[in-house]
Design a protein around this motif. Structure first.
Motif, mmCIF file in Angstrom:
data_model
loop_
_atom_site.group_PDB
_atom_site.id
_atom_site.type_symbol
_atom_site.label_atom_id
_atom_site.label_comp_id
_atom_site.label_asym_id
_atom_site.label_seq_id
_atom_site.Cartn_x
_atom_site.Cartn_y
_atom_site.Cartn_z
ATOM 1 N N ASP A 190 -5.955 13.391 9.362
ATOM 2 C CA ASP A 190 -4.890 14.379 9.261
ATOM 3 C C ASP A 190 -5.469 15.779 9.094
ATOM 4 O O ASP A 190 -6.691 15.974 9.132
ATOM 5 C CB ASP A 190 -3.911 14.029 8.139
ATOM 6 N N ALA A 191 -4.611 16.762 8.911
ATOM 7 C CA ALA A 191 -5.041 18.161 8.851
ATOM 8 C C ALA A 191 -5.927 18.446 7.649
ATOM 9 O O ALA A 191 -6.683 19.421 7.651
ATOM 10 C CB ALA A 191 -3.812 19.074 8.825
ATOM 11 N N ASP A 192 -5.855 17.602 6.622
ATOM 12 C CA ASP A 192 -6.661 17.793 5.420
ATOM 13 C C ASP A 192 -7.950 16.987 5.437
ATOM 14 O O ASP A 192 -8.676 16.944 4.438
ATOM 15 C CB ASP A 192 -5.837 17.412 4.188
ATOM 16 N N GLY A 193 -8.224 16.324 6.555
ATOM 17 C CA GLY A 193 -9.428 15.513 6.648
ATOM 18 C C GLY A 193 -9.284 14.124 6.067
ATOM 19 O O GLY A 193 -10.277 13.400 5.938
ATOM 20 N N GLN A 194 -8.071 13.745 5.724
ATOM 21 C CA GLN A 194 -7.808 12.398 5.196
ATOM 22 C C GLN A 194 -7.677 11.412 6.356
ATOM 23 O O GLN A 194 -6.971 11.666 7.324
ATOM 24 C CB GLN A 194 -6.521 12.401 4.372
ATOM 25 N N LEU A 195 -8.351 10.284 6.234
ATOM 26 C CA LEU A 195 -8.265 9.255 7.260
ATOM 27 C C LEU A 195 -7.061 8.353 7.001
ATOM 28 O O LEU A 195 -6.885 7.842 5.899
ATOM 29 C CB LEU A 195 -9.545 8.421 7.275
ATOM 30 N N TRP A 196 -6.241 8.174 8.043
ATOM 31 C CA TRP A 196 -5.108 7.261 7.994
ATOM 32 C C TRP A 196 -5.448 6.027 8.811
ATOM 33 O O TRP A 196 -6.005 6.127 9.913
ATOM 34 C CB TRP A 196 -3.849 7.922 8.547
ATOM 35 N N VAL A 197 -5.091 4.873 8.277
ATOM 36 C CA VAL A 197 -5.447 3.593 8.879
ATOM 37 C C VAL A 197 -4.188 2.762 9.090
ATOM 38 O O VAL A 197 -3.358 2.635 8.174
ATOM 39 C CB VAL A 197 -6.435 2.831 7.965
ATOM 40 N N VAL A 198 -4.043 2.207 10.276
ATOM 41 C CA VAL A 198 -2.966 1.247 10.513
ATOM 42 C C VAL A 198 -3.446 -0.118 10.013
ATOM 43 O O VAL A 198 -4.345 -0.729 10.588
ATOM 44 C CB VAL A 198 -2.588 1.162 12.006
ATOM 45 N N ASN A 199 -2.850 -0.544 8.920
ATOM 46 C CA ASN A 199 -3.159 -1.809 8.276
ATOM 47 C C ASN A 199 -2.190 -2.849 8.828
ATOM 48 O O ASN A 199 -1.079 -3.014 8.330
ATOM 49 C CB ASN A 199 -2.998 -1.624 6.756
ATOM 50 N N THR A 200 -2.621 -3.514 9.880
ATOM 51 C CA THR A 200 -1.714 -4.392 10.617
ATOM 52 C C THR A 200 -1.352 -5.645 9.826
ATOM 53 O O THR A 200 -0.215 -6.113 9.872
ATOM 54 C CB THR A 200 -2.342 -4.764 11.973
ATOM 55 N N ARG A 201 -2.296 -6.172 9.092
ATOM 56 C CA ARG A 201 -2.014 -7.407 8.348
ATOM 57 C C ARG A 201 -0.922 -7.194 7.292
ATOM 58 O O ARG A 201 -0.086 -8.055 7.060
ATOM 59 C CB ARG A 201 -3.290 -7.946 7.701
ATOM 60 N N PHE A 202 -0.926 -6.006 6.659
ATOM 61 C CA PHE A 202 0.070 -5.697 5.634
ATOM 62 C C PHE A 202 1.219 -4.835 6.157
ATOM 63 O O PHE A 202 2.047 -4.379 5.386
ATOM 64 C CB PHE A 202 -0.591 -4.999 4.452
ATOM 65 N N CYS A 203 1.235 -4.557 7.476
ATOM 66 C CA CYS A 203 2.315 -3.787 8.110
ATOM 67 C C CYS A 203 2.514 -2.428 7.436
ATOM 68 O O CYS A 203 3.652 -2.016 7.151
ATOM 69 C CB CYS A 203 3.632 -4.561 8.066
ATOM 70 N N THR A 204 1.432 -1.697 7.216
ATOM 71 C CA THR A 204 1.546 -0.438 6.501
ATOM 72 C C THR A 204 0.568 0.598 7.033
ATOM 73 O O THR A 204 -0.491 0.249 7.559
ATOM 74 C CB THR A 204 1.292 -0.667 4.990
ATOM 75 N N LEU A 205 0.959 1.874 6.908
ATOM 76 C CA LEU A 205 0.007 2.967 7.075
ATOM 77 C C LEU A 205 -0.630 3.200 5.723
ATOM 78 O O LEU A 205 0.067 3.302 4.704
ATOM 79 C CB LEU A 205 0.708 4.247 7.530
ATOM 80 N N CYS A 206 -1.950 3.306 5.700
ATOM 81 C CA CYS A 206 -2.616 3.473 4.425
ATOM 82 C C CYS A 206 -3.715 4.525 4.512
ATOM 83 O O CYS A 206 -4.160 4.899 5.601
ATOM 84 C CB CYS A 206 -3.185 2.151 3.931
ATOM 85 N N THR A 207 -4.104 5.018 3.358
ATOM 86 C CA THR A 207 -5.270 5.887 3.219
ATOM 87 C C THR A 207 -6.298 5.126 2.391
ATOM 88 O O THR A 207 -6.027 4.029 1.878
ATOM 89 C CB THR A 207 -4.891 7.217 2.548
ATOM 90 N N LEU A 208 -7.470 5.714 2.271
ATOM 91 C CA LEU A 208 -8.561 5.055 1.564
ATOM 92 C C LEU A 208 -9.045 5.930 0.420
ATOM 93 O O LEU A 208 -9.069 7.153 0.537
ATOM 94 C CB LEU A 208 -9.732 4.776 2.523
ATOM 95 N N ASP A 209 -9.421 5.289 -0.667
ATOM 96 C CA ASP A 209 -10.051 6.001 -1.772
ATOM 97 C C ASP A 209 -11.086 5.075 -2.400
ATOM 98 O O ASP A 209 -11.060 3.857 -2.172
ATOM 99 C CB ASP A 209 -9.018 6.478 -2.798
ATOM 100 N N PRO A 210 -12.019 5.619 -3.209
ATOM 101 C CA PRO A 210 -13.130 4.802 -3.714
ATOM 102 C C PRO A 210 -12.715 3.660 -4.634
ATOM 103 O O PRO A 210 -13.474 2.706 -4.809
ATOM 104 C CB PRO A 210 -13.996 5.818 -4.473
ATOM 105 N N ASP A 211 -11.542 3.739 -5.228
ATOM 106 C CA ASP A 211 -11.162 2.766 -6.248
ATOM 107 C C ASP A 211 -10.383 1.570 -5.719
ATOM 108 O O ASP A 211 -10.188 0.591 -6.446
ATOM 109 C CB ASP A 211 -10.313 3.452 -7.329
ATOM 110 N N HIS A 212 -9.913 1.644 -4.475
ATOM 111 C CA HIS A 212 -9.021 0.598 -3.978
ATOM 112 C C HIS A 212 -9.443 0.125 -2.593
ATOM 113 O O HIS A 212 -10.104 0.856 -1.851
ATOM 114 C CB HIS A 212 -7.577 1.116 -3.915
ATOM 115 N N SER A 213 -9.034 -1.087 -2.260
ATOM 116 C CA SER A 213 -9.259 -1.574 -0.898
ATOM 117 C C SER A 213 -8.538 -0.680 0.099
ATOM 118 O O SER A 213 -9.075 -0.306 1.142
ATOM 119 C CB SER A 213 -8.757 -3.014 -0.762
ATOM 120 N N PHE A 214 -7.293 -0.341 -0.218
ATOM 121 C CA PHE A 214 -6.504 0.590 0.582
ATOM 122 C C PHE A 214 -5.344 1.077 -0.270
ATOM 123 O O PHE A 214 -4.969 0.442 -1.267
ATOM 124 C CB PHE A 214 -5.997 -0.058 1.878
ATOM 125 N N ASN A 215 -4.784 2.204 0.136
ATOM 126 C CA ASN A 215 -3.646 2.783 -0.567
ATOM 127 C C ASN A 215 -2.446 2.781 0.380
ATOM 128 O O ASN A 215 -2.352 3.627 1.271
ATOM 129 C CB ASN A 215 -3.965 4.211 -1.010
#
Length: 367
Positions: free
Chosen positions: A126-151
């Protein structure tokens, strides 16, 4: 048409052929292509050679699918079976890559994020340099951070739970003004694997901000993209490129191609589109493409979006049957360095303020 063997160890027969004008197109545009094939386990750098030939440079990954490039800082992320690998272009390293003096970009590994098996599909910055991931198994758009598998940030309104059940096969992501704007899914369903029952024409296009369905009746849609103020998508089940007419809630086929269309990027009037042979399996049975074509091809097709005509192609003849992502890179001859490459071991990127403490003899050769 020309034929060549891939730049890869001999135990992997990965032959391809290409139209003679493809290297000139890449050279004229000043680009190369990064292509992922999860079936063969490679990311392929498609590069024009100085002598007019074409080079397909293979790097091994575990089930690589989504590829995201951030032109603001040269980041390149690759989504795999349970991992996102992030690289960064370090231009000062490029002249040192063998053969020296040929490369104009060198992507060095920087981060690994472990997501678990979430069946990563498309990704985008995105415009802020955040990576967005299509998480197909969980049917969600998610971001990533060091503390979690996905957000998990967003999911279709009709998917009622966050569960690893691939309820609608969310797959494609379109960014507009640096924010997630549109997604595609193979079904408007809320049961485990429910999209499979009507894959022929159960596909949808959704508006992310309003969380509503814009188009229904698509055949396995993928890869929505806004380009030249027009919304495009690949109707993979038809093997086609389509232009979306949002005011009238419909779409128009621009061209039909000889494979399962998935993965697209644009430069000028050209679209670079991934084609897959698709397996003879239950997943792909009964779709219009399989009924239309007994034999399908795998490769990258170059289409003039103004006329719908194919102007060039790269076709894989052996070893590669499926393509997921096609990403244009703003370099004529890049390399994707492996983790154990000596240049990775001896290339150091430090903040500008720290360079003041580097002795001049080292600074002249530092990165």
């Amino acid at each position: 048409m020309s034929q060549h063997s891939a730049d890869t160890p001999p135990q992997h027969p990965l032959r391809s052929v290409f139209t003679s004008n493809l290297p000139a197109i890449l050279t004229q545009l000043g680009i190369s292509l990064a292509v992922s094939t999860y079936q063969a386990g490679h990311v392929i750098l498609v590069r024009a050679e100085p002598d007019g030939g074409l080079n397909t440079h293979f790097r091994s990954f575990h089930k690589p699918m989504g590829i995201a490039h951030n032109p603001r800082n040269g980041s390149l992320s690759i989504g795999g079976a349970n991992t996102v690998w992030t690289y960064r272009n370090v231009p000062a390293v490029a002249p040192k890559v063998e053969p020296q003096g040929r490369h104009d970009a060198a992507y060095l590994p920087r981060q690994i994020h472990i997501t678990g098996d979430i069946d990563i599909h498309e990704m985008a910055y995105d415009a802020d340099g955040q990576l967005w991931v299509v998480n197909t198994r969980f049917c969600t758009l998610c971001t990533l951070d060091p503390d979690h598998s996905f957000n998990p940030v967003w999911r279709p309104h009709f998917v009622t739970a966050l569960a690893p059940e691939d309820r609608c096969h969310l797959n494609g992501l379109c960014m507009v003004n640096g924010r997630p704007a549109y997604v595609t899914a193979l079904g408007e369903t809320d049961t485990p694997g429910g999209w499979r029952e009507n894959k022929k024409d159960g596909g949808i296009l959704m508006d992310v901000a309003q969380n509503r369905v814009l188009l229904r009746g698509l055949s396995m849609p993928h890869s929505p993209r806004l380009y030249n103020n027009q919304l495009w998508l690949l109707e993979s089940g038809e093997g086609s490129l389509a232009l979306v007419d949002l005011p009238n809630r419909t779409w128009h086929t621009i061209t039909k191609l000889p494979g399962f269309t998935r993965g697209i990027d644009f430069v000028g009037p050209l679209a670079f589109i991934g084609l897959s042979q698709v397996r003879e399996s239950a997943v792909f049975s009964g779709i219009p493409l399989v009924e239309r074509l007994e034999e399908r091809v795998c490769g990258v097709w170059v289409v003039n979006i103004q006329t719908g005509e194919t102007v060039a192609f790269l076709r894989f003849e052996e070893g590669v049957q499926e393509i997921f992502a096609v990403q244009v890179l703003p370099a004529r001859y890049p390399d994707l360095l492996e983790w154990n490459d000596p240049l990775v071991m001896t290339s150091y990127v430090v903040p500008d303020a720290a360079l003041a403490d580097v002795p001049p003899p080292l600074k002249s050769s530092s990165v």
